[in-house]
Enzyme design. Structure first.
Site, PDB file in Angstrom:
ATOM      1  N   GLU A 116      44.896  24.826  50.824  1.00 23.69           N
ATOM      2  CA  GLU A 116      45.241  26.120  51.398  1.00 23.69           C
ATOM      3  C   GLU A 116      44.086  26.633  52.257  1.00 23.69           C
ATOM      4  O   GLU A 116      44.293  27.186  53.341  1.00 23.69           O
ATOM      5  CB  GLU A 116      45.571  27.103  50.256  1.00 23.69           C
ATOM      6  CG  GLU A 116      45.867  28.529  50.680  1.00 23.69           C
ATOM      7  CD  GLU A 116      47.113  28.671  51.560  1.00 23.69           C
ATOM      8  OE1 GLU A 116      47.859  27.689  51.695  1.00 23.69           O
ATOM      9  OE2 GLU A 116      47.295  29.763  52.138  1.00 23.69           O
ATOM     10  N   ASP A 166      41.960  24.749  53.827  1.00 26.65           N
ATOM     11  CA  ASP A 166      41.981  23.928  55.049  1.00 26.65           C
ATOM     12  C   ASP A 166      43.034  24.428  56.029  1.00 26.65           C
ATOM     13  O   ASP A 166      42.844  24.411  57.241  1.00 26.65           O
ATOM     14  CB  ASP A 166      42.266  22.457  54.702  1.00 26.65           C
ATOM     15  CG  ASP A 166      41.120  21.865  53.900  1.00 26.65           C
ATOM     16  OD1 ASP A 166      40.033  22.478  53.888  1.00 26.65           O
ATOM     17  OD2 ASP A 166      41.329  20.808  53.268  1.00 26.65           O
ATOM     18  N   GLU A 189      14.512  32.170  34.616  1.00 30.65           N
ATOM     19  CA  GLU A 189      15.390  31.461  35.551  1.00 30.65           C
ATOM     20  C   GLU A 189      15.015  29.981  35.612  1.00 30.65           C
ATOM     21  O   GLU A 189      13.858  29.634  35.451  1.00 30.65           O
ATOM     22  CB  GLU A 189      15.271  32.026  36.970  1.00 30.65           C
ATOM     23  CG  GLU A 189      14.413  33.243  37.114  1.00 30.65           C
ATOM     24  CD  GLU A 189      14.501  33.897  38.480  1.00 30.65           C
ATOM     25  OE1 GLU A 189      14.490  33.182  39.498  1.00 30.65           O
ATOM     26  OE2 GLU A 189      14.568  35.140  38.502  1.00 30.65           O
ATOM     27  N   LYS A 206      13.733  26.698  37.167  1.00 25.23           N
ATOM     28  CA  LYS A 206      12.928  26.383  38.349  1.00 25.23           C
ATOM     29  C   LYS A 206      13.605  25.197  39.020  1.00 25.23           C
ATOM     30  O   LYS A 206      13.565  24.066  38.540  1.00 25.23           O
ATOM     31  CB  LYS A 206      11.500  26.033  37.960  1.00 25.23           C
ATOM     32  CG  LYS A 206      10.617  25.835  39.176  1.00 25.23           C
ATOM     33  CD  LYS A 206       9.145  25.818  38.790  1.00 25.23           C
ATOM     34  CE  LYS A 206       8.256  25.904  40.013  1.00 25.23           C
ATOM     35  NZ  LYS A 206       8.421  24.810  40.955  1.00 25.23           N
ATOM     36  N   ASP A 255      14.618  22.267  41.479  1.00 20.44           N
ATOM     37  CA  ASP A 255      13.791  21.240  42.095  1.00 20.44           C
ATOM     38  C   ASP A 255      14.341  20.895  43.471  1.00 20.44           C
ATOM     39  O   ASP A 255      15.092  19.946  43.643  1.00 20.44           O
ATOM     40  CB  ASP A 255      13.759  20.010  41.188  1.00 20.44           C
ATOM     41  CG  ASP A 255      12.497  19.215  41.405  1.00 20.44           C
ATOM     42  OD1 ASP A 255      11.648  19.658  42.207  1.00 20.44           O
ATOM     43  OD2 ASP A 255      12.358  18.162  40.772  1.00 20.44           O
ATOM     44  N   TYR A 269      20.550  28.342  45.931  1.00 23.38           N
ATOM     45  CA  TYR A 269      20.527  29.470  45.007  1.00 23.38           C
ATOM     46  C   TYR A 269      19.427  30.417  45.475  1.00 23.38           C
ATOM     47  O   TYR A 269      18.296  29.978  45.717  1.00 23.38           O
ATOM     48  CB  TYR A 269      20.224  29.026  43.570  1.00 23.38           C
ATOM     49  CG  TYR A 269      21.441  28.550  42.795  1.00 23.38           C
ATOM     50  CD1 TYR A 269      22.685  29.161  42.953  1.00 23.38           C
ATOM     51  CD2 TYR A 269      21.326  27.503  41.884  1.00 23.38           C
ATOM     52  CE1 TYR A 269      23.784  28.736  42.232  1.00 23.38           C
ATOM     53  CE2 TYR A 269      22.434  27.067  41.153  1.00 23.38           C
ATOM     54  CZ  TYR A 269      23.661  27.684  41.343  1.00 23.38           C
ATOM     55  OH  TYR A 269      24.741  27.271  40.619  1.00 23.38           O
ATOM     56  N   LYS A 296       9.785  36.104  35.469  1.00 20.70           N
ATOM     57  CA  LYS A 296       9.317  37.115  36.418  1.00 20.70           C
ATOM     58  C   LYS A 296       9.405  38.483  35.759  1.00 20.70           C
ATOM     59  O   LYS A 296      10.421  38.785  35.113  1.00 20.70           O
ATOM     60  CB  LYS A 296      10.213  37.126  37.665  1.00 20.70           C
ATOM     61  CG  LYS A 296      10.186  35.820  38.444  1.00 20.70           C
ATOM     62  CD  LYS A 296      11.198  35.828  39.576  1.00 20.70           C
ATOM     63  CE  LYS A 296      11.213  34.459  40.243  1.00 20.70           C
ATOM     64  NZ  LYS A 296      12.368  34.283  41.132  1.00 20.70           N
ATOM     65  N   LYS A 298       6.413  24.785  33.146  1.00 10.22           N
ATOM     66  CA  LYS A 298       6.912  23.473  33.565  1.00 10.22           C
ATOM     67  C   LYS A 298       7.331  22.609  32.372  1.00 10.22           C
ATOM     68  O   LYS A 298       6.692  22.620  31.322  1.00 10.22           O
ATOM     69  CB  LYS A 298       5.814  22.726  34.347  1.00 10.22           C
ATOM     70  CG  LYS A 298       5.396  23.416  35.634  1.00 10.22           C
ATOM     71  CD  LYS A 298       6.465  23.339  36.705  1.00 10.22           C
ATOM     72  CE  LYS A 298       6.466  22.021  37.427  1.00 10.22           C
ATOM     73  NZ  LYS A 298       5.419  21.888  38.437  1.00 10.22           N
ATOM     74  N   CYS A 346      16.677 -17.077  19.045  1.00 10.58           N
ATOM     75  CA  CYS A 346      16.417 -15.729  18.539  1.00 10.58           C
ATOM     76  C   CYS A 346      14.963 -15.642  18.059  1.00 10.58           C
ATOM     77  O   CYS A 346      14.508 -16.514  17.317  1.00 10.58           O
ATOM     78  CB  CYS A 346      17.369 -15.417  17.380  1.00 10.58           C
ATOM     79  SG  CYS A 346      16.941 -13.892  16.517  1.00 10.58           S
ATOM     80  N   CYS A 362      15.325 -15.238  13.908  1.00  6.40           N
ATOM     81  CA  CYS A 362      15.898 -16.246  13.005  1.00  6.40           C
ATOM     82  C   CYS A 362      15.992 -17.621  13.652  1.00  6.40           C
ATOM     83  O   CYS A 362      16.468 -18.566  13.027  1.00  6.40           O
ATOM     84  CB  CYS A 362      17.268 -15.802  12.511  1.00  6.40           C
ATOM     85  SG  CYS A 362      18.537 -15.950  13.781  1.00  6.40           S
ATOM     86  N   CYS A 412      22.133 -13.181  19.803  1.00  7.23           N
ATOM     87  CA  CYS A 412      21.706 -14.132  18.785  1.00  7.23           C
ATOM     88  C   CYS A 412      22.959 -14.561  18.028  1.00  7.23           C
ATOM     89  O   CYS A 412      23.776 -13.722  17.650  1.00  7.23           O
ATOM     90  CB  CYS A 412      20.729 -13.440  17.843  1.00  7.23           C
ATOM     91  SG  CYS A 412      20.610 -14.218  16.223  1.00  7.23           S
ATOM     92  N   CYS A 455      20.543 -13.615  10.296  1.00  9.82           N
ATOM     93  CA  CYS A 455      19.412 -13.107  11.072  1.00  9.82           C
ATOM     94  C   CYS A 455      18.937 -11.804  10.450  1.00  9.82           C
ATOM     95  O   CYS A 455      19.681 -10.827  10.378  1.00  9.82           O
ATOM     96  CB  CYS A 455      19.839 -12.896  12.520  1.00  9.82           C
ATOM     97  SG  CYS A 455      18.544 -12.161  13.520  1.00  9.82           S
TER      98      CYS A 455
HETATM   99  S1  IVH Z   1      10.011  32.480  42.883  1.00 12.80           S
HETATM  100  C1  IVH Z   1       6.969  34.964  44.427  1.00 12.80           C
HETATM  101  N1  IVH Z   1      11.973  31.387  41.525  1.00 12.80           N
HETATM  102  O1  IVH Z   1       9.025  26.951  43.116  1.00 12.80           O
HETATM  103  C2  IVH Z   1       7.801  33.972  43.805  1.00 12.80           C
HETATM  104  N2  IVH Z   1      10.618  29.971  42.867  1.00 12.80           N
HETATM  105  O2  IVH Z   1       6.139  26.707  42.760  1.00 12.80           O
HETATM  106  C3  IVH Z   1       8.007  32.768  44.616  1.00 12.80           C
HETATM  107  N3  IVH Z   1      11.278  27.626  42.849  1.00 12.80           N
HETATM  108  O3  IVH Z   1       8.135  27.680  46.404  1.00 12.80           O
HETATM  109  C4  IVH Z   1       8.963  31.828  44.118  1.00 12.80           C
HETATM  110  N4  IVH Z   1      12.995  27.870  41.510  1.00 12.80           N
HETATM  111  O4  IVH Z   1      10.431  26.624  45.997  1.00 12.80           O
HETATM  112  C5  IVH Z   1      10.953  31.172  42.372  1.00 12.80           C
HETATM  113  N5  IVH Z   1      13.764  30.567  40.288  1.00 12.80           N
HETATM  114  C6  IVH Z   1      12.746  30.359  41.141  1.00 12.80           C
HETATM  115  C7  IVH Z   1      12.432  29.075  41.655  1.00 12.80           C
HETATM  116  C8  IVH Z   1      11.350  28.926  42.515  1.00 12.80           C
HETATM  117  C9  IVH Z   1      12.285  27.011  42.238  1.00 12.80           C
HETATM  118  C10 IVH Z   1      10.292  26.945  43.712  1.00 12.80           C
HETATM  119  C11 IVH Z   1      10.116  27.598  45.047  1.00 12.80           C
HETATM  120  C12 IVH Z   1       8.653  27.925  45.159  1.00 12.80           C
HETATM  121  C13 IVH Z   1       8.056  27.017  44.134  1.00 12.80           C
HETATM  122  C14 IVH Z   1       6.774  27.616  43.607  1.00 12.80           C
END
Ligand code: IVH
Length: 672
Positions: free
Chosen positions: A35, A37, A114, A116, A118, A224, A291, A315, A409, A412, A427, A433
């Site tokens: 829909e 599309d 939150e 982090k 990658d 995000y 944060k 981390k 083996c 055994c 084996c 064994c």
């Molecule tokens: S906040 C002032 N929130 O991590 C705050 N960074 O090591 C600046 N990253 O350059 C970043 N998830 O690319 C924030 N939930 C998150 C994140 C995040 C990934 C990355 C971001 C930043 C790097 C810093």
């Protein structure tokens, strides 16, 4: 220009924006893709007739046609910061303490927690709701103008929703590639003979750095948003969490895992919860970011160098590390399968020191071309067995010998056979064994089988090696004296072990069947067999044709079951177990009311939200025990959604798809 055409075009664009928002931001599509599309094609057709009405924020204008010769530089009017890291609870406590000291606050600090993500950081500037440019982080002050590429991402709105947004709004977030998209991209690359990407992060970075936006448009990138930069001509909320909610209401995607937490303890609980669920997330994360939630407190705290004092990255321990293969051994499993195992120079990875890693089978050894002396990447993700991922390219400085499968083996000395078309070598010693016997006994005692507490692998190995036991049945003849004489055992642990053995004597039928270690009969299959046949004798005497009628059992498994019960040795062991006092608990003959208690067998269930009394892990275990499959995401194949508090997008998706939604109480009633 007839007003009606302008109105029609605007109406189509509004609809498309709304549906993109439902799909990408709320993860809650309310129309089928077809829909969408159809609406899109309709807009294309009208725009084709009236090219003068095409605007850059039209959903049809995502992919520009001209490749760039180079990216321009863009200066960030507000610098893009990085984050300091902590790696353990102590360091996190210290971070929190610094904040409390600086703010002179004794009460718990309110944070957001939150994932982090990658990927790579991006800053996107909107003026009057329209996407103006997008820039990478670069060195934090100047980045590259990747607007053309960011525009191709369906989750990035070209125009913000509603009209409450500030006149100028810079949003910051992470561009990443979801795991499934990454896998699909690599499958395609391999098929075309192109170079595969090492991980989703590299794939995201490579995709965003394409000079030709038509290439980026084919890459599964997501965004995000996690903060804001410059804001002019309008107000935003005074807590970080609410700002993110505002971004969401403007149509920007925000990670659904972000939570408000108070104090370090709650931060750690969040960390531990997400560490466990990390593998089930749709995207890679490498830690948690905390944060300070209150923006006025953030302002009071300020920055040091390039990182804010009010945020920290906690981390995860690295899941991949470099090390060297010192040797390769061959391990014999319960079914005789011989697995090549790399002995490694010990390395700290995934939170533990690893000195062995599986090489799976000889096909894998050849595919990865692993040799003794090679420098390799080892991976340990969650509780998964560590594995050798690949040889570090270019690290082999001199020729090394190929690894060869044994012909006998290692335990055994029986012949090793490799069946045509099968990757594993086995084996042929069977129960002669001792390695196979030891593995079978370890399986028998394991938590999901007879659950014999205190009977660890090392103890079983000693018992088998010293000929104190031959089969699982012999476990029940062991005396305290014999056990106490083992290494690492004393009188006390021996007594406890005997108690545990006694306690294990009343298994349910499905546990007992699973404990027997029949090839390919896992927990769910054992459960199905128990429910179908009700008694051990009936399972034992079931014929091939009866077995393949049981849910989940195909011809191969049926054959393994028949074979198992045809071997006199296995029948003897069962006999000995029963005469040692094992009493299999009868499978409850269910009353009419209770028949629903088997509703979960073979069913696919997703768990979401906070349950009132159980953790999600506990609920999962109970459901698995009841023969269900528990998966991570809701689809048409889901049978039930077990929903707790704050169930969110999975709940709405289940409702949309007509998946039956149950709560904890209903689940428990069905299990009783
Ligand atoms: S906040 C002032 N929130 O991590 C705050 N960074 O090591 C600046 N990253 O350059 C970043 N998830 O690319 C924030 N939930 C998150 C994140 C995040 C990934 C990355 C971001 C930043 C790097 C810093």
């Amino acid at each position: 220009m007839p007003i009606s055409v302008i109105k029609q075009i605007e109406a189509l664009r509004e609809k498309l924006r709304y549906h993109s928002y439902q799909y990408y931001v709320l993860d809650d599509p309310d129309i089928p893709d077809a829909e969408y599309d159809r609406l899109y094609k309709q807009l294309l057709a009208v725009e084709e007739k009236h090219p003068d009405l095409i605007t850059t924020d039209s959903p049809t204008q995502r992919v520009g046609s001209k490749p760039l010769s180079a990216f321009e530089q863009i200066e960030h009017k507000m610098p893009m910061l990085s984050l300091d890291n902590v790696f353990n609870e102590e360091e996190l406590q210290a971070f929190n303490q610094r904040i409390q000291d600086r703010l002179k606050i004794n009460d718990e600090i309110g944070y957001t927690a939150e994932p982090k993500l990658d990927g790579l950081a991006i800053s996107i500037r909107y003026e009057n709701g329209e996407l103006i440019y997008a820039a990478t982080r670069g060195d934090g002050s100047t980045g590259e103008n990747v607007t053309q590429n960011i525009r191709t991402m369906q989750s990035v709105p070209l125009r913000l929703l509603g009209n409450n947004y500030p006149q100028v709004l810079e949003v910051r977030g992470e561009v990443f590639m979801p795991k499934t998209g990454f896998d699909a991209l690599n499958v395609k690359a391999k098929k075309n003979g192109d170079k595969e990407f090492a991980n989703p992060r590299n794939a995201a970075a490579g995709s965003l750095r394409q000079l030709d936006p038509t290439v980026t448009a084919t890459r599964p990138l997501s965004l995000y948003c996690y903060s804001i930069g410059v804001v002019e001509g309008g107000n935003v909320a005074d807590t970080h969490y609410e700002i993110l909610q505002q971004l969401k209401s403007f149509g920007l995607p925000v990670c659904t895992e972000i939570k408000k937490v108070n104090g370090v303890k709650a931060c750690l609980a969040y960390f531990s919860d997400l560490s466990k669920r990390r593998d089930q997330l749709a995207y890679d994360i490498d830690g948690i970011v905390y944060k300070v939630n209150d923006i006025s407190l953030q302002k009071r705290l300020g920055f040091v160098a390039r990182a804010p004092r009010w945020a920290i990255a906690h981390k995860f321990p690295a899941q991949e590390e470099l090390t060297t293969i010192i040797d390769v051994d061959f391990q014999v499993g319960r079914t005789g399968a011989i697995t090549p195992v790399a002995r490694l120079d010990p390395v700290f990875v995934g939170g533990v020191t690893v000195s062995n890693a599986t090489l799976h089978n000889m096909d894998e050894v050849r595919r990865k071309d692993v040799r003794i002396g090679d420098q390799v990447i080892v991976r340990r993700a969650g509780d998964v067995i560590p594995e050798v991922v690949r040889v570090v390219p270019g690290s082999r400085k001199k020729p090394l010998a190929e690894i060869k499968m044994l012909t006998q083996c290692p335990v055994c000395q029986a012949t090793v056979e490799q069946i045509e078309g099968e990757a594993v070598a086995r084996c042929t010693g069977g129960l002669f064994c001792s390695a196979q016997r030891a593995e079978a006994i370890k399986h028998f005692a394991s938590r999901k089988a007879m659950d014999i507490d205190g009977l660890g692998d090392k103890i079983v190995e000693q018992l088998v090696e010293e000929n104190k036991i031959e089969t699982a049945a012999d476990l029940y003849q062991l005396s305290i004296e014999v056990l106490a004489s083992l290494e690492r055992m004393g009188e006390k642990s021996a007594t406890n072990l005997i108690a545990a053995l006694n306690k294990s004597k009343q298994p349910g039928l499905s546990r007992f069947i699973y404990a027997l270690g029949i090839r390919e009969v896992g927990e769910a299959t054992a459960m199905n067999l128990a429910n179908e046949f009700k008694t051990l004798a009936d399972v034992q005497h079931a014929e091939f044709d009866d077995l393949i009628e049981v849910s989940d059992i195909g011809p191969i498994v049926a054959k393994h079951i028949v074979n198992f019960f045809q071997q006199q040795h296995n029948l003897d062991v069962i006999e000995q177990l029963l005469s040692a006092g094992i009493k299999i608990q009868p499978v409850k003959q269910k009353s009419f009311d209770e028949q629903s208690s088997s509703v979960f067998v073979g069913k696919t269930i997703v768990i979401t939200g906070t349950l009132p009394s159980l953790s999600r892990g506990e609920a999962k275990e109970m459901l698995l025990e009841a023969g269900a499959k528990v998966t991570g995401s809701v689809s048409a194949k889901t049978d039930f959604l077990l929903a707790g508090d704050k169930a969110g997008s999975k709940l709405s998706k289940a409702e949309k798809l007509g998946v039956k939604v149950i709560n904890e109480v209903e689940m428990l009633l069905h299990l009783k």
